[in-house]
Design a protein around this motif. Structure first.
Motif, PDB file in Angstrom:
ATOM      1  N   VAL A  27       0.828  -1.201   0.000  1.00 43.90           N
ATOM      2  CA  VAL A  27       0.000   0.000   0.000  1.00 43.90           C
ATOM      3  C   VAL A  27       0.867   1.258   0.000  1.00 43.90           C
ATOM      4  N   LYS A  28       1.939   1.232   0.778  1.00 44.15           N
ATOM      5  CA  LYS A  28       2.823   2.400   0.896  1.00 44.15           C
ATOM      6  C   LYS A  28       3.389   2.818  -0.458  1.00 44.15           C
ATOM      7  N   GLU A  29       3.703   1.856  -1.314  1.00 48.13           N
ATOM      8  CA  GLU A  29       4.345   2.150  -2.598  1.00 48.13           C
ATOM      9  C   GLU A  29       3.376   2.243  -3.772  1.00 48.13           C
ATOM     10  N   LEU A  30       2.110   1.905  -3.553  1.00 49.89           N
ATOM     11  CA  LEU A  30       1.151   1.833  -4.658  1.00 49.89           C
ATOM     12  C   LEU A  30       1.016   3.148  -5.419  1.00 49.89           C
ATOM     13  N   GLU A  31       0.854   4.252  -4.727  1.00 52.50           N
ATOM     14  CA  GLU A  31       0.694   5.543  -5.394  1.00 52.50           C
ATOM     15  C   GLU A  31       1.940   5.898  -6.205  1.00 52.50           C
ATOM     16  N   VAL A  32       3.112   5.624  -5.650  1.00 56.21           N
ATOM     17  CA  VAL A  32       4.366   5.912  -6.341  1.00 56.21           C
ATOM     18  C   VAL A  32       4.488   5.068  -7.602  1.00 56.21           C
ATOM     19  N   LEU A  47      -6.574   0.749 -15.447  1.00 57.32           N
ATOM     20  CA  LEU A  47      -7.861   0.595 -14.782  1.00 57.32           C
ATOM     21  C   LEU A  47      -7.800   1.200 -13.387  1.00 57.32           C
ATOM     22  N   VAL A  48      -8.804   1.984 -13.049  1.00 54.94           N
ATOM     23  CA  VAL A  48      -8.969   2.505 -11.691  1.00 54.94           C
ATOM     24  C   VAL A  48     -10.428   2.352 -11.306  1.00 54.94           C
ATOM     25  N   GLY A  49     -10.675   2.251 -10.016  1.00 56.44           N
ATOM     26  CA  GLY A  49     -12.042   2.196  -9.520  1.00 56.44           C
ATOM     27  C   GLY A  49     -12.682   3.574  -9.564  1.00 56.44           C
ATOM     28  N   GLU A  50     -13.998   3.597  -9.582  1.00 58.78           N
ATOM     29  CA  GLU A  50     -14.716   4.862  -9.603  1.00 58.78           C
ATOM     30  C   GLU A  50     -14.374   5.679  -8.363  1.00 58.78           C
ATOM     31  N   GLY A  51     -13.948   6.906  -8.569  1.00 58.22           N
ATOM     32  CA  GLY A  51     -13.587   7.774  -7.465  1.00 58.22           C
ATOM     33  C   GLY A  51     -12.286   7.395  -6.780  1.00 58.22           C
ATOM     34  N   SER A  52     -11.461   6.606  -7.468  1.00 56.52           N
ATOM     35  CA  SER A  52     -10.216   6.121  -6.877  1.00 56.52           C
ATOM     36  C   SER A  52      -9.053   6.387  -7.824  1.00 56.52           C
ATOM     37  N   ASP A  53      -7.858   6.303  -7.279  1.00 57.01           N
ATOM     38  CA  ASP A  53      -6.652   6.432  -8.104  1.00 57.01           C
ATOM     39  C   ASP A  53      -6.036   5.083  -8.434  1.00 57.01           C
ATOM     40  N   ASP A  54      -6.666   4.000  -7.970  1.00 55.17           N
ATOM     41  CA  ASP A  54      -6.138   2.660  -8.235  1.00 55.17           C
ATOM     42  C   ASP A  54      -7.291   1.672  -8.365  1.00 55.17           C
ATOM     43  N   ALA A  55      -6.952   0.413  -8.563  1.00 54.36           N
ATOM     44  CA  ALA A  55      -7.970  -0.624  -8.766  1.00 54.36           C
ATOM     45  C   ALA A  55      -8.061  -1.603  -7.589  1.00 54.36           C
ATOM     46  N   THR A  82       8.133  -2.831 -16.563  1.00 54.73           N
ATOM     47  CA  THR A  82       8.049  -3.964 -15.645  1.00 54.73           C
ATOM     48  C   THR A  82       9.403  -4.362 -15.090  1.00 54.73           C
ATOM     49  N   TYR A  83      10.407  -4.446 -15.945  1.00 51.43           N
ATOM     50  CA  TYR A  83      11.692  -5.014 -15.534  1.00 51.43           C
ATOM     51  C   TYR A  83      12.857  -4.027 -15.468  1.00 51.43           C
ATOM     52  N   ARG A  84      12.682  -2.824 -15.997  1.00 54.81           N
ATOM     53  CA  ARG A  84      13.811  -1.893 -16.008  1.00 54.81           C
ATOM     54  C   ARG A  84      13.613  -0.685 -15.102  1.00 54.81           C
ATOM     55  N   ASP A  85      12.392  -0.475 -14.627  1.00 54.17           N
ATOM     56  CA  ASP A  85      12.172   0.582 -13.642  1.00 54.17           C
ATOM     57  C   ASP A  85      12.518   0.000 -12.272  1.00 54.17           C
ATOM     58  N   ALA A  86      13.534   0.541 -11.626  1.00 46.07           N
ATOM     59  CA  ALA A  86      14.056  -0.034 -10.386  1.00 46.07           C
ATOM     60  C   ALA A  86      13.002  -0.100  -9.286  1.00 46.07           C
ATOM     61  N   ASP A  87      12.175   0.929  -9.153  1.00 47.14           N
ATOM     62  CA  ASP A  87      11.153   0.929  -8.107  1.00 47.14           C
ATOM     63  C   ASP A  87      10.103  -0.154  -8.365  1.00 47.14           C
ATOM     64  N   HIS A  88       9.654  -0.251  -9.618  1.00 40.59           N
ATOM     65  CA  HIS A  88       8.668  -1.281  -9.932  1.00 40.59           C
ATOM     66  C   HIS A  88       9.272  -2.674  -9.768  1.00 40.59           C
ATOM     67  N   LEU A  89      10.484  -2.833 -10.216  1.00 42.60           N
ATOM     68  CA  LEU A  89      11.140  -4.138 -10.110  1.00 42.60           C
ATOM     69  C   LEU A  89      11.259  -4.579  -8.654  1.00 42.60           C
ATOM     70  N   GLU A  90      11.566  -3.651  -7.757  1.00 44.61           N
ATOM     71  CA  GLU A  90      11.648  -3.990  -6.331  1.00 44.61           C
ATOM     72  C   GLU A  90      10.295  -4.480  -5.817  1.00 44.61           C
ATOM     73  N   ARG A  93       9.627  -7.963  -7.163  1.00 42.74           N
ATOM     74  CA  ARG A  93      10.384  -8.985  -6.426  1.00 42.74           C
ATOM     75  C   ARG A  93       9.731  -9.329  -5.092  1.00 42.74           C
ATOM     76  N   ARG A  94       9.022  -8.387  -4.502  1.00 37.47           N
ATOM     77  CA  ARG A  94       8.390  -8.602  -3.196  1.00 37.47           C
ATOM     78  C   ARG A  94       6.949  -9.098  -3.302  1.00 37.47           C
ATOM     79  N   ARG A  95       6.438  -9.315  -4.495  1.00 31.83           N
ATOM     80  CA  ARG A  95       5.011  -9.611  -4.674  1.00 31.83           C
ATOM     81  C   ARG A  95       4.524 -10.814  -3.888  1.00 31.83           C
ATOM     82  N   ARG A  96       5.351 -11.795  -3.670  1.00 34.97           N
ATOM     83  CA  ARG A  96       4.911 -12.994  -2.942  1.00 34.97           C
ATOM     84  C   ARG A  96       4.644 -12.722  -1.464  1.00 34.97           C
TER      85      ARG A  96
END
Length: 150
Positions: A27-32, A47-55, A82-90, A93-96
């Motif tokens: 959650v902390k990194e979602l907006e970033v 895709l985002v939910g109605e009235g939201s910035d995310d899904a 997906t694989y070359r943006d360091a923040d997204h890649l981190e 890697r933690r998705r599990r």
């Protein structure tokens, strides 16, 4: 400009409710991460939910399944983010820590759509089922087995 764009859907079961302390890192990194995606070269839509910035509140495929759906100009643009943006890649890697794919068939599907259109969740579900039924092909594929646009 190409006449086709790449749609992507990925699904996962969260290991806990989104407001559970165990999900705080996600959650902390979602907006970033979403802002990075929005600004990434080749990004078109997400895709985002109605009235939201995310899904995160959307559950179109059942109460225990979160979805992420976006559109990109090309396979390369999605792969780069997906694989070359360091923040997204981190986060990838933690998705599990936060999500499981247990009990799912395919959890990621890509397909080509006419540029200027937005995919529907129904279409995304059908493409995921097509990938599960037939494996990768020109109508439903993955980053590991990409297909050229029509």
């Amino acid at each position: 400009m190409t006449s086709f764009h790449l749609a992507q859907l990925n699904v996962a079961s969260p290991r806990a409710p989104i407001d559970d302390p165990s999900m705080a890192g996600f959650v902390k990194e979602l907006e970033v991460i979403n802002a990075l995606a929005d600004a990434a070269p080749g990004f078109v839509w997400r895709l985002v939910g109605e009235g939201s910035d995310d899904a995160t509140a959307l559950r179109p495929f059942g109460p225990d399944l979160m979805v992420n759906m976006s559109v990109w100009e090309s396979v390369e643009a999605l792969r780069d983010f997906t694989y070359r943006d360091a923040d997204h890649l981190e986060q990838l890697r933690r998705r599990r820590e936060w999500f499981s794919h247990t009990g799912l068939g395919s959890h990621l599907v890509l397909w080509w759509i006419p540029a200027g259109t937005i995919p529907t969740l129904q279409e995304a579900r059908e493409r995921l089922a097509l990938l599960d039924a037939n494996g990768p092909g020109p109508d439903a594929f993955t980053l590991r087995t990409p297909y050229d646009s029509p």
